[in-house]
Scaffold this motif. Sequence first.
Motif, PDB file in Angstrom:
ATOM      1  N   ILE A 226       0.823  -1.212   0.000  1.00  0.00           N
ATOM      2  CA  ILE A 226       0.000   0.000   0.000  1.00  0.00           C
ATOM      3  C   ILE A 226       0.858   1.264   0.000  1.00  0.00           C
ATOM      4  CG2 ILE A 226      -1.671   1.356   1.324  1.00  0.00           C
ATOM      5  CD1 ILE A 226      -2.955  -1.306   2.128  1.00  0.00           C
ATOM      6  N   LYS A 227       1.861   1.311   0.840  1.00  0.00           N
ATOM      7  CA  LYS A 227       2.705   2.507   0.919  1.00  0.00           C
ATOM      8  C   LYS A 227       3.379   2.791  -0.424  1.00  0.00           C
ATOM      9  CE  LYS A 227       6.015   4.699   3.981  1.00  0.00           C
ATOM     10  NZ  LYS A 227       6.766   4.575   5.236  1.00  0.00           N
ATOM     11  N   VAL A 228       3.873   1.742  -1.077  1.00  0.00           N
ATOM     12  CA  VAL A 228       4.532   1.891  -2.388  1.00  0.00           C
ATOM     13  C   VAL A 228       3.532   2.383  -3.431  1.00  0.00           C
ATOM     14  CG1 VAL A 228       5.656   0.617  -4.261  1.00  0.00           C
ATOM     15  CG2 VAL A 228       6.267   0.134  -1.886  1.00  0.00           C
ATOM     16  N   LEU A 229       2.359   1.765  -3.453  1.00  0.00           N
ATOM     17  CA  LEU A 229       1.338   2.157  -4.430  1.00  0.00           C
ATOM     18  C   LEU A 229       0.859   3.591  -4.189  1.00  0.00           C
ATOM     19  CD1 LEU A 229      -0.606  -1.217  -4.479  1.00  0.00           C
ATOM     20  CD2 LEU A 229       0.735  -0.256  -6.359  1.00  0.00           C
ATOM     21  N   ARG A 230       0.749   3.980  -2.925  1.00  0.00           N
ATOM     22  CA  ARG A 230       0.380   5.368  -2.623  1.00  0.00           C
ATOM     23  C   ARG A 230       1.448   6.335  -3.131  1.00  0.00           C
ATOM     24  NH1 ARG A 230       0.726   7.712   1.618  1.00  0.00           N
ATOM     25  NH2 ARG A 230       1.754   6.241   2.997  1.00  0.00           N
ATOM     26  N   ALA A 231       2.710   5.991  -2.878  1.00  0.00           N
ATOM     27  CA  ALA A 231       3.825   6.857  -3.299  1.00  0.00           C
ATOM     28  C   ALA A 231       3.864   7.009  -4.819  1.00  0.00           C
ATOM     29  CB  ALA A 231       5.146   6.300  -2.783  1.00  0.00           C
ATOM     30  N   GLU A 232       3.599   5.923  -5.532  1.00  0.00           N
ATOM     31  CA  GLU A 232       3.587   5.986  -7.001  1.00  0.00           C
ATOM     32  C   GLU A 232       2.528   6.949  -7.514  1.00  0.00           C
ATOM     33  OE1 GLU A 232       5.054   1.385  -7.800  1.00  0.00           O
ATOM     34  OE2 GLU A 232       2.986   1.937  -8.248  1.00  0.00           O
ATOM     35  N   ARG A 233       1.450   7.101  -6.744  1.00  0.00           N
ATOM     36  CA  ARG A 233       0.350   7.983  -7.147  1.00  0.00           C
ATOM     37  C   ARG A 233       0.387   9.330  -6.440  1.00  0.00           C
ATOM     38  NH1 ARG A 233      -0.393   2.923  -7.709  1.00  0.00           N
ATOM     39  NH2 ARG A 233      -1.833   2.022  -9.216  1.00  0.00           N
ATOM     40  N   ASP A 234       1.376   9.499  -5.563  1.00  0.00           N
ATOM     41  CA  ASP A 234       1.522  10.726  -4.784  1.00  0.00           C
ATOM     42  C   ASP A 234       0.282  11.003  -3.927  1.00  0.00           C
ATOM     43  OD1 ASP A 234       3.173  12.829  -3.952  1.00  0.00           O
ATOM     44  OD2 ASP A 234       2.223  14.234  -5.342  1.00  0.00           O
ATOM     45  N   TRP A 235      -0.271   9.939  -3.332  1.00  0.00           N
ATOM     46  CA  TRP A 235      -1.439  10.054  -2.459  1.00  0.00           C
ATOM     47  C   TRP A 235      -0.991  10.022  -1.006  1.00  0.00           C
ATOM     48  CZ3 TRP A 235      -5.119   5.721  -4.697  1.00  0.00           C
ATOM     49  CH2 TRP A 235      -5.561   6.105  -5.965  1.00  0.00           C
ATOM     50  N   THR A 236      -1.631  10.808  -0.182  1.00  0.00           N
ATOM     51  CA  THR A 236      -1.405  10.737   1.254  1.00  0.00           C
ATOM     52  C   THR A 236      -2.241   9.600   1.825  1.00  0.00           C
ATOM     53  OG1 THR A 236      -3.234  12.212   1.796  1.00  0.00           O
ATOM     54  CG2 THR A 236      -1.071  13.248   1.378  1.00  0.00           C
ATOM     55  N   GLN A 237      -1.972   9.262   3.065  1.00  0.00           N
ATOM     56  CA  GLN A 237      -2.794   8.253   3.741  1.00  0.00           C
ATOM     57  C   GLN A 237      -4.238   8.744   3.825  1.00  0.00           C
ATOM     58  OE1 GLN A 237      -0.404   8.061   7.265  1.00  0.00           O
ATOM     59  NE2 GLN A 237       0.521   6.111   6.656  1.00  0.00           N
ATOM     60  N   GLU A 238      -4.415  10.020   4.060  1.00  0.00           N
ATOM     61  CA  GLU A 238      -5.764  10.604   4.149  1.00  0.00           C
ATOM     62  C   GLU A 238      -6.499  10.493   2.815  1.00  0.00           C
ATOM     63  OE1 GLU A 238      -9.105  12.154   5.728  1.00  0.00           O
ATOM     64  OE2 GLU A 238      -7.315  11.726   6.886  1.00  0.00           O
ATOM     65  N   GLU A 239      -5.810  10.779   1.711  1.00  0.00           N
ATOM     66  CA  GLU A 239      -6.444  10.674   0.393  1.00  0.00           C
ATOM     67  C   GLU A 239      -6.880   9.243   0.106  1.00  0.00           C
ATOM     68  OE1 GLU A 239      -4.454  14.074  -2.408  1.00  0.00           O
ATOM     69  OE2 GLU A 239      -3.129  12.484  -1.696  1.00  0.00           O
ATOM     70  N   LEU A 240      -6.010   8.283   0.393  1.00  0.00           N
ATOM     71  CA  LEU A 240      -6.372   6.888   0.173  1.00  0.00           C
ATOM     72  C   LEU A 240      -7.548   6.501   1.060  1.00  0.00           C
ATOM     73  CD1 LEU A 240      -6.025   4.116  -1.078  1.00  0.00           C
ATOM     74  CD2 LEU A 240      -4.264   3.642   0.648  1.00  0.00           C
ATOM     75  N   ALA A 241      -7.509   6.907   2.304  1.00  0.00           N
ATOM     76  CA  ALA A 241      -8.599   6.590   3.243  1.00  0.00           C
ATOM     77  C   ALA A 241      -9.935   7.103   2.715  1.00  0.00           C
ATOM     78  CB  ALA A 241      -8.295   7.182   4.617  1.00  0.00           C
ATOM     79  N   GLN A 242      -9.956   8.317   2.210  1.00  0.00           N
ATOM     80  CA  GLN A 242     -11.188   8.890   1.664  1.00  0.00           C
ATOM     81  C   GLN A 242     -11.664   8.106   0.444  1.00  0.00           C
ATOM     82  OE1 GLN A 242     -10.380  13.048   0.969  1.00  0.00           O
ATOM     83  NE2 GLN A 242     -10.526  13.559   3.146  1.00  0.00           N
ATOM     84  N   ARG A 243     -10.745   7.719  -0.417  1.00  0.00           N
ATOM     85  CA  ARG A 243     -11.114   6.974  -1.625  1.00  0.00           C
ATOM     86  C   ARG A 243     -11.665   5.583  -1.281  1.00  0.00           C
ATOM     87  NH1 ARG A 243      -8.175   9.001  -6.483  1.00  0.00           N
ATOM     88  NH2 ARG A 243      -7.011  10.824  -5.820  1.00  0.00           N
ATOM     89  N   VAL A 244     -11.115   4.989  -0.216  1.00  0.00           N
ATOM     90  CA  VAL A 244     -11.519   3.639   0.187  1.00  0.00           C
ATOM     91  C   VAL A 244     -12.751   3.672   1.086  1.00  0.00           C
ATOM     92  CG1 VAL A 244     -10.746   1.580   1.447  1.00  0.00           C
ATOM     93  CG2 VAL A 244      -9.175   2.745  -0.091  1.00  0.00           C
ATOM     94  N   GLY A 245     -12.915   4.765   1.830  1.00  0.00           N
ATOM     95  CA  GLY A 245     -14.052   4.879   2.733  1.00  0.00           C
ATOM     96  C   GLY A 245     -13.765   4.396   4.145  1.00  0.00           C
ATOM     97  N   VAL A 246     -12.501   4.553   4.565  1.00  0.00           N
ATOM     98  CA  VAL A 246     -12.108   4.191   5.923  1.00  0.00           C
ATOM     99  C   VAL A 246     -11.369   5.370   6.541  1.00  0.00           C
ATOM    100  CG1 VAL A 246     -11.936   1.720   5.388  1.00  0.00           C
ATOM    101  CG2 VAL A 246      -9.897   3.147   5.203  1.00  0.00           C
ATOM    102  N   SER A 247     -10.985   5.234   7.792  1.00  0.00           N
ATOM    103  CA  SER A 247     -10.241   6.305   8.460  1.00  0.00           C
ATOM    104  C   SER A 247      -8.765   6.252   8.073  1.00  0.00           C
ATOM    105  CB  SER A 247     -10.363   6.173   9.981  1.00  0.00           C
ATOM    106  OG  SER A 247      -9.676   5.026  10.424  1.00  0.00           O
ATOM    107  N   ARG A 248      -8.097   7.375   8.256  1.00  0.00           N
ATOM    108  CA  ARG A 248      -6.652   7.434   8.024  1.00  0.00           C
ATOM    109  C   ARG A 248      -5.937   6.461   8.962  1.00  0.00           C
ATOM    110  NH1 ARG A 248      -3.019  10.765  10.750  1.00  0.00           N
ATOM    111  NH2 ARG A 248      -0.961  10.726   9.799  1.00  0.00           N
ATOM    112  N   GLN A 249      -6.442   6.348  10.185  1.00  0.00           N
ATOM    113  CA  GLN A 249      -5.853   5.439  11.164  1.00  0.00           C
ATOM    114  C   GLN A 249      -5.909   3.987  10.681  1.00  0.00           C
ATOM    115  OE1 GLN A 249      -7.968   7.962  11.960  1.00  0.00           O
ATOM    116  NE2 GLN A 249      -6.478   9.279  12.982  1.00  0.00           N
ATOM    117  N   ALA A 250      -6.985   3.629   9.970  1.00  0.00           N
ATOM    118  CA  ALA A 250      -7.096   2.272   9.423  1.00  0.00           C
ATOM    119  C   ALA A 250      -5.996   2.026   8.397  1.00  0.00           C
ATOM    120  CB  ALA A 250      -8.472   2.051   8.804  1.00  0.00           C
ATOM    121  N   ILE A 251      -5.753   3.000   7.539  1.00  0.00           N
ATOM    122  CA  ILE A 251      -4.694   2.869   6.525  1.00  0.00           C
ATOM    123  C   ILE A 251      -3.332   2.737   7.207  1.00  0.00           C
ATOM    124  CG2 ILE A 251      -3.504   3.993   4.583  1.00  0.00           C
ATOM    125  CD1 ILE A 251      -6.351   2.929   3.917  1.00  0.00           C
TER     126      ILE A 251
END
Length: 69
Positions: free
Chosen positions: A6-31
């Motif tokens: 997940i961390k690698v895939l986020r970095a490739e897309r320049d997404w923060t943990q918060e951005e991924l959390a919003q896209r997935v529908g979970v909290s940043r803490q879950a990510i």
Amino acid sequence: MIKNRIKVLRAERDWTQEELAQRVGVSRQAIISIEKYKYTPSLELAFTIAKVFQVAITDVFAQEAEKDE
């Protein structure tokens, strides 16, 4: 143990943990917990994460073989 990229895939897309959390529908803490292997996502959540990244689930998650002691 289930390893993830997940961390690698986020970095490739320049997404923060918060951005991924919003896209997935979970909290940043879950990510954070998933990235740090403190929490293993449900199968449904794992598929959702893969779908958000537009990759196969096996490109995000893989089972690591247990080491014999």
